[in-house]
Design a protein around this motif. Structure first.
Motif, PDB file in Angstrom:
ATOM      1  N   LYS A 478       0.850  -1.200   0.000  1.00 27.70           N
ATOM      2  CA  LYS A 478       0.000   0.000   0.000  1.00 27.70           C
ATOM      3  C   LYS A 478       0.883   1.246   0.000  1.00 27.70           C
ATOM      4  O   LYS A 478       0.689   2.169  -0.795  1.00 27.70           O
ATOM      5  CB  LYS A 478      -0.917  -0.006   1.213  1.00 27.70           C
ATOM      6  CG  LYS A 478      -1.725   1.263   1.417  1.00 27.70           C
ATOM      7  CD  LYS A 478      -2.737   1.060   2.536  1.00 27.70           C
ATOM      8  CE  LYS A 478      -3.468   2.336   2.882  1.00 27.70           C
ATOM      9  NZ  LYS A 478      -2.609   3.314   3.575  1.00 27.70           N
ATOM     10  N   GLN A 479       1.876   1.253   0.888  1.00 29.49           N
ATOM     11  CA  GLN A 479       2.784   2.405   0.937  1.00 29.49           C
ATOM     12  C   GLN A 479       3.524   2.578  -0.396  1.00 29.49           C
ATOM     13  O   GLN A 479       3.659   3.690  -0.902  1.00 29.49           O
ATOM     14  CB  GLN A 479       3.815   2.222   2.056  1.00 29.49           C
ATOM     15  CG  GLN A 479       3.208   2.300   3.448  1.00 29.49           C
ATOM     16  CD  GLN A 479       4.259   2.056   4.535  1.00 29.49           C
ATOM     17  OE1 GLN A 479       5.469   2.180   4.300  1.00 29.49           O
ATOM     18  NE2 GLN A 479       3.797   1.696   5.726  1.00 29.49           N
ATOM     19  N   LEU A 484       4.342   5.242  -5.674  1.00 31.32           N
ATOM     20  CA  LEU A 484       4.645   5.069  -7.096  1.00 31.32           C
ATOM     21  C   LEU A 484       3.522   5.556  -8.010  1.00 31.32           C
ATOM     22  O   LEU A 484       3.775   6.020  -9.114  1.00 31.32           O
ATOM     23  CB  LEU A 484       4.962   3.597  -7.390  1.00 31.32           C
ATOM     24  CG  LEU A 484       6.231   3.072  -6.704  1.00 31.32           C
ATOM     25  CD1 LEU A 484       6.364   1.563  -6.918  1.00 31.32           C
ATOM     26  CD2 LEU A 484       7.484   3.790  -7.220  1.00 31.32           C
ATOM     27  N   GLU A 485       2.290   5.443  -7.544  1.00 28.75           N
ATOM     28  CA  GLU A 485       1.169   5.886  -8.383  1.00 28.75           C
ATOM     29  C   GLU A 485       1.250   7.385  -8.659  1.00 28.75           C
ATOM     30  O   GLU A 485       0.829   7.857  -9.708  1.00 28.75           O
ATOM     31  CB  GLU A 485      -0.176   5.561  -7.713  1.00 28.75           C
ATOM     32  CG  GLU A 485      -0.609   4.114  -7.907  1.00 28.75           C
ATOM     33  CD  GLU A 485      -1.795   3.731  -7.018  1.00 28.75           C
ATOM     34  OE1 GLU A 485      -2.251   4.585  -6.234  1.00 28.75           O
ATOM     35  OE2 GLU A 485      -2.240   2.567  -7.105  1.00 28.75           O
ATOM     36  N   SER A 486       1.809   8.122  -7.697  1.00 27.15           N
ATOM     37  CA  SER A 486       1.854   9.571  -7.887  1.00 27.15           C
ATOM     38  C   SER A 486       3.215  10.030  -8.441  1.00 27.15           C
ATOM     39  O   SER A 486       3.471  11.216  -8.559  1.00 27.15           O
ATOM     40  CB  SER A 486       1.571  10.263  -6.554  1.00 27.15           C
ATOM     41  OG  SER A 486       2.555   9.871  -5.619  1.00 27.15           O
ATOM     42  N   ALA A 487       4.082   9.068  -8.760  1.00 27.32           N
ATOM     43  CA  ALA A 487       5.426   9.434  -9.236  1.00 27.32           C
ATOM     44  C   ALA A 487       5.372   9.956 -10.661  1.00 27.32           C
ATOM     45  O   ALA A 487       4.576   9.489 -11.479  1.00 27.32           O
ATOM     46  CB  ALA A 487       6.341   8.223  -9.161  1.00 27.32           C
ATOM     47  N   LYS A 496      14.650   4.458  -6.721  1.00 32.61           N
ATOM     48  CA  LYS A 496      14.878   5.175  -5.469  1.00 32.61           C
ATOM     49  C   LYS A 496      14.261   4.435  -4.287  1.00 32.61           C
ATOM     50  O   LYS A 496      14.874   4.267  -3.231  1.00 32.61           O
ATOM     51  CB  LYS A 496      14.253   6.582  -5.572  1.00 32.61           C
ATOM     52  CG  LYS A 496      15.244   7.698  -5.318  1.00 32.61           C
ATOM     53  CD  LYS A 496      14.644   9.070  -5.573  1.00 32.61           C
ATOM     54  CE  LYS A 496      13.714   9.509  -4.471  1.00 32.61           C
ATOM     55  NZ  LYS A 496      12.969  10.752  -4.837  1.00 32.61           N
ATOM     56  N   LEU A 497      13.037   3.984  -4.523  1.00 34.34           N
ATOM     57  CA  LEU A 497      12.301   3.312  -3.443  1.00 34.34           C
ATOM     58  C   LEU A 497      13.018   2.028  -3.013  1.00 34.34           C
ATOM     59  O   LEU A 497      13.241   1.785  -1.820  1.00 34.34           O
ATOM     60  CB  LEU A 497      10.885   2.994  -3.928  1.00 34.34           C
ATOM     61  CG  LEU A 497       9.878   2.447  -2.906  1.00 34.34           C
ATOM     62  CD1 LEU A 497       8.465   2.753  -3.368  1.00 34.34           C
ATOM     63  CD2 LEU A 497      10.011   0.968  -2.673  1.00 34.34           C
TER      64      LEU A 497
END
Ligand code: ADP
Ligand code: MG
Length: 702
Positions: A478-479, A484-487, A496-497
Motif C-alpha cells: 500500500k505504501q 509510485l502511483e503519484s510518481a 529510489k524506493l
C-alpha cells in the motif's frame, strides 16, 4: 475405508469432496455459474442459489453415506469445532425424508459461550453464528457432511482464525493488484497467497504412551533421562521407514487423498520416532483447513495402528522438537508466482519490489511474526538451542544478498555477468536457486520462489502466521503503491524506493548461523527484537503500530486484538498449570514411592549381608543409597516448593499478563529444577522399579 471402491489414486483422490467437478456435474448451469462467481470474486449468494446448492450437496452426501451435516469452524482453541445435525425431517405420514436447506448451508447458530473469546462476548449475548466459506470445499468424514465456515459473535466480532485470514487475503489482493497495474498488468483480476505447510510429528507406541501421565495430560514428557542414543548418529533423517510406520503413512495418505489433500512427501525426520509430511501447496485458506485436517487424521490413523501421534512442539528433551514450515508465496489468477525472480527486466523489477516489501514488512513487523508462533510448547524450541531462534531475520542466500548490495551501492554486481543494477532496465543475473536454501537455521528464508517461515510450532493453526504475513505485505505494498502511483517518473521512483528500502531495512537480513551466541549479540546490536518466551512476545500484540496495521486493513479492531492476546496468554497459563500439577502428581504418587521402595530394597540387602558377616563389602549399595537418597531429598524439597509456588499463584491478584509472567518466572524454573533431580534418579534406580517407560522405550521400541 472406501478404498476398495476406488482402485487407483486418481479415483480415490478427492472422492469425499464436493469439489468443482462435482458441482459442475450436479448443479444446474446457472446455479453453478453463480456459485463460481461467489467462490472466485466473493459475490453474495442469493437464497434460491443456496437452496439449489444445498440440495445437490445433500444428495451427493447421502449417496456417499452421510447422515449428518456440520458447520466446521476454527475457534481460538487452536483445534477445529463441529456440531452435527442429521438431515432427517419428519413427514405427515410418520416417515422421514432427508432435507437440507440453503439457509442451513449458509448460516448456523452456535452457542459461542463455551469457546474462548477473551472477554469479547458478554454473557447475555452468548450466541454466535457460523457462516459458510464457499472458497473451501465441503467434504464428507465419518458419515457427516463438513461445511467449512467462519465463526463470529452476534455483534460481528470475530471469534475464530478463519475470518481474519480471509480478510487478510482480501487486503493483500487489493494492494497487489495496485502494484501489478503499475507494471502494466491489466489482465490479472485476483491474487491469492499460496501455502505449503510441512508438518512434523512423533509416533509412539500406544501401550507405552498409556503408562505416562505426562504424555496423556500435557502431550510431552515432563521427566525422562536421555537415552544412551539420541539423534547424534543422524541415522534417522531420511532413513528407511519401518514397516509399522510405513503402514501408518500409507493409510494416512489414503485418508488425506480422499479429502482432496495433496499429501506429497513423507520421510523420517532428524529425531528418532520423528517424521514429516509435506503437501503440495494450495491457496492459504484451503491449506489451513487441510493442515487442520491433516493433524486430526494423523492422530486418528495412528490409533488404528496402536500408535499415538504426538504433535507437541517438544515431546522429548534432548532431541529435536517438531515444527511446521510455512512455505508462502503469492499467485495470480493467471498462474504467475509473484515471488519468482523471472527473466525479463520488468519481471525482475517487479520481483525486486515484492522482495523489498517483504524485507521491509518482516523488519517492521518482526514482533507480530514472532508472537504469531508463540505458545508454551514452542517456547521450548525458539528459546532454546534448536530450530529457528526467537529472533526474526530473513536469509536470502549470498547471491541475492550480493545483488541487493549492488543495488544499494550502485556498484556493478560482482557475479560472473557484471551487471549494472539499474532496476527495470537490466535482467537480474541468474543465480542458482539451491544456494538460497542451505541455511536451515534461519527463521525466514527465501527459497527460490517462495518464503519459508520456519518458526511455527507443530500444533499451531497456520492461519495465525499467515494473517500476519498477508497483512504486513498488504501494508508495505500500500505504501509503495501510494508513492509510485503519484510518481512522475515511474522507473526513477522505483529505483529510489528499492534502494531506500534496502538501506533502511537490511538489518533484518542475516545469512549466517541463527543458533549461534554471536548472532544473538549481533542481532541485539542491530536492534532486532528477541523474545524467548510467549509472555515477552505477546505483550507487543497491542503496540500502537500493530493496532494501526490491523485497523487500517480491516483485520481486527483494537478490542479484538486485546482479546486475542488474552486468549493466547490464558492458554499459555492453562498449559503450564496442567504441567505443574501433573509434575507434582507424578513425583508424589509414583516417583518418590518407587524410589523409596528401591532404596529400602537396597537397604534390606545391606542389612542381610551384615547379618551374614560384617566383612562382606557393601560399597555399591551404600554409594547408590547415598546418591539416590540425596537426590530424593532434593526432589522432595523441590516438589514442596512447586506446590508452594502453585498455591501462591492463587494469591497473585492477576490480570492474565501478570499471571503469564508468574508462570514464566516462578513456576517454570522450579519445574525444571525438579526435573533435573528426577532424571538423575532415573539413571540410578533399577529399571524394574522405575514407574514409567523410558526415553529408550518410547523412541526406539516402535
Ligand atoms: P524443502 O523445503 O523440503 O526443500 P520444497 O522447497 O520442494 O521442499 O517444498 C516444500 C514445500 O513448499 C512443499 O509443501 C511445496 O508444496 C511448497 N511450495 C512449493 N512452491 C510453493 C509456492 N509457490 N507457494 C507455496 N508453497 C510452495
Ligand atoms: Mg522446507
Amino acid at each position: 475405508m472406501n478404498y476398495n471402491a476406488h482402485n487407483t489414486v486418481p479415483e480415490l483422490f478427492s472422492s469425499m469432496v464436493f469439489n468443482d467437478g462435482v458441482m459442475r456435474e450436479r448443479l444446474p448451469k446457472d446455479v453453478y455459474k453463480s456459485l463460481r462467481k461467489t467462490i472466485d470474486n466473493g459475490k453474495d449468494l442469493d437464497l434460491t442459489v443456496a437452496n439449489a446448492v444445498a440440495n445437490a450437496m445433500k444428495d451427493w452426501a447421502v449417496e456417499n453415506g452421510a447422515t449428518h451435516y456440520t458447520h466446521w469452524f476454527q475457534p481460538m482453541t487452536g483445534i477445529t469445532a463441529e456440531k452435527h445435525d442429521s438431515f432427517i425431517s419428519p413427514t405427515a405420514d410418520g416417515r422421514i425424508i432427508m432435507e437440507f436447506s440453503g439457509k442451513e448451508l449458509i448460516k448456523g447458530e452456535s452457542d459461542a459461550s463455551s469457546f474462548p473469546s477473551g472477554g469479547l462476548r458478554a454473557t447475555f449475548e452468548a450466541r454466535g453464528y457460523t457462516a459458510w466459506d464457499p472458497t473451501s470445499y465441503a467434504f464428507i468424514k465419518d458419515h457427516s457432511l463438513y461445511i467449512p465456515t467462519a465463526f463470529c459473535s452476534y455483534g460481528g466480532e470475530v471469534l475464530d482464525k478463519k475470518t481474519p485470514l480471509l480478510r487478510s487475503m482480501e487486503a493483500l489482493n487489493v494492494q497487489v493488484l495496485r502494484i501489478l497495474r503499475l507494471f502494466g498488468d491489466t489482465t490479472t483480476k485476483r491474487v491469492l497467497p499460496t501455502v505449503g505447510a510441512e508438518q512434523e510429528y512423533f509416533l509412539v507406541d500406544k501401550t507405552l504412551y498409556d503408562q505416562r501421565p505426562d504424555l496423556i495430560f500435557t502431550g510431552r514428557t515432563l521427566f525422562g533421562a536421555r537415552a544412551p542414543k539420541g539423534q547424534e548418529l543422524e541415522d534417522h533423517y531420511f532413513g528407511a521407514v519401518k514397516p509399522r510406520i510405513a503402514a501408518f503413512m500409507r493409510e494416512l495418505d489414503e485418508e488425506l487423498w480422499k479429502l482432496g489433500i495433496l499429501a506429497k512427501t513423507k520421510h523420517n525426520e532428524a529425531a528418532p520416532a520423528q517424521h514429516e509430511l509435506a503437501p503440495i501447496f494450495a491457496t492459504v485458506n484451503v491449506a489451513t483447513d487441510h493442515n487442520q485436517l491433516t493433524m486430526e487424521m494423523m492422530k486418528n490413523v495412528a490409533l488404528r495402528h496402536g500408535l499415538v501421534c504426538l504433535l507437541h512442539e517438544k515431546p522429548f528433551k534432548g532431541v529435536n522438537g517438531s515444527g511446521k514450515h510455512n512455505n508462502w508465496s503469492i499467485t495470480t489468477d493467471t498462474g504467475k508466482n509473484l515471488f519468482e525472480p523471472g527473466k525479463l527486466p520488468h519481471e525482475n523489477a517487479q520481483f525486486l519490489l515484492f522482495l523489498a516489501a517483504v524485507i521491509k514488512g518482516v523488519d517492521e513487523y518482526q514482533d507480530l511474526l514472532r508472537l504469531s508462533v508463540a505458545s508454551a510448547g514452542n517456547d521450548h524450541r525458539l528459546g532454546a538451542n534448536e530450530a529457528p531462534p526467537a529472533i526474526v531475520s530473513i536469509s536470502l542466500g549470498d547471491e541475492l544478498t550480493a545483488i541487493l548490495h549492488s543495488i544499494e551501492s550502485r556498484e556493478a554486481y560482482p557475479g560472473t555477468q557484471h551487471v549494472n543494477m539499474e532496476i527495470g532496465v537490466n535482467v537480474l543475473p541468474t543465480f542458482p536457486k539451491d544456494t538460497t536454501d542451505r541455511n536451515r537455521t534461519s527463521p525466514f528464508a527465501f527459497t527460490g520462489n517462495k518464503f519459508e517461515f520456519r518458526s511455527l510450532g507443530s500444533q499451531i493453526n497456520i492461519a495465525c502466521s499467515n494473517i500476519m504475513l498477508n497483512t504486513m505485505l498488504a501494508e508495505e505494498l500500500k505504501q509503495f503503491a501510494d508513492e509510485l502511483e503519484s510518481a512522475e517518473d515511474f522507473h526513477r521512483s522505483l529505483n529510489k524506493l528499492i534502494r531506500r528500502v534496502i538501506k533502511d531495512h537490511k538489518r533484518i537480513i542475516f545469512n549466517g548461523d541463527g543458533y549461534s551466541a554471536e548472532w544473538r549479540e549481533e542481532a541485539a546490536r542491530r536492534g532486532l527484537s528477541n523474545y524467548p518466551t510467549t509472555p515477552e512476545a505477546m505483550i507487543h500484540y497491542v503496540d500502537e503500530q500493530n493496532l494501526k496495521l490491523f485497523r487500517d486493513h480491516n483485520i481486527y479492531t483494537e478490542v479484538e486484538v486485546r482479546s486475542r492476546r488474552d486468549i493466547i496468554l490464558e492458554t499459555y497459563c492453562k498449559a503450564l498449570n496442567i504441567e505443574a500439577l501433573t509434575s507434582i502428581d507424578m513425583v508424589k504418587r509414583d516417583i518418590i514411592p518407587a524410589v523409596s521402595a528401591y532404596v529400602s530394597k537396597l537397604t534390606n540387602g545391606v542389612l542381610a549381608k551384615r547379618t551374614l558377616s560384617a566383612s562382606i563389602p557393601c560399597t555399591a549399595e551404600l554409594d547408590i543409597i547415598n546418591a539416590i537418597s540425596s537426590l530424593e531429598d532434593s526432589t522432595y524439597q523441590t516438589v514442596c516448593e512447586l506446590e508452594r509456588v502453585m498455591t501462591d499463584l492463587k494469591r497473585v491478584d492477576a490480570n492474565v499478563i501478570d499471571l503469564a509472567f508468574y508462570y514464566k518466572d516462578q513456576v517454570i524454573p522450579v519445574m525444571e529444577e525438579l526435573r533435573t533431580y528426577v532424571d538423575g534418579m532415573e539413571t540410578m534406580v533399577s529399571s524394574e522399579f522405575w514407574p514409567y517407560p523410558t526415553y529408550a522405550d518410547l523412541m526406539f521400541r516402535i
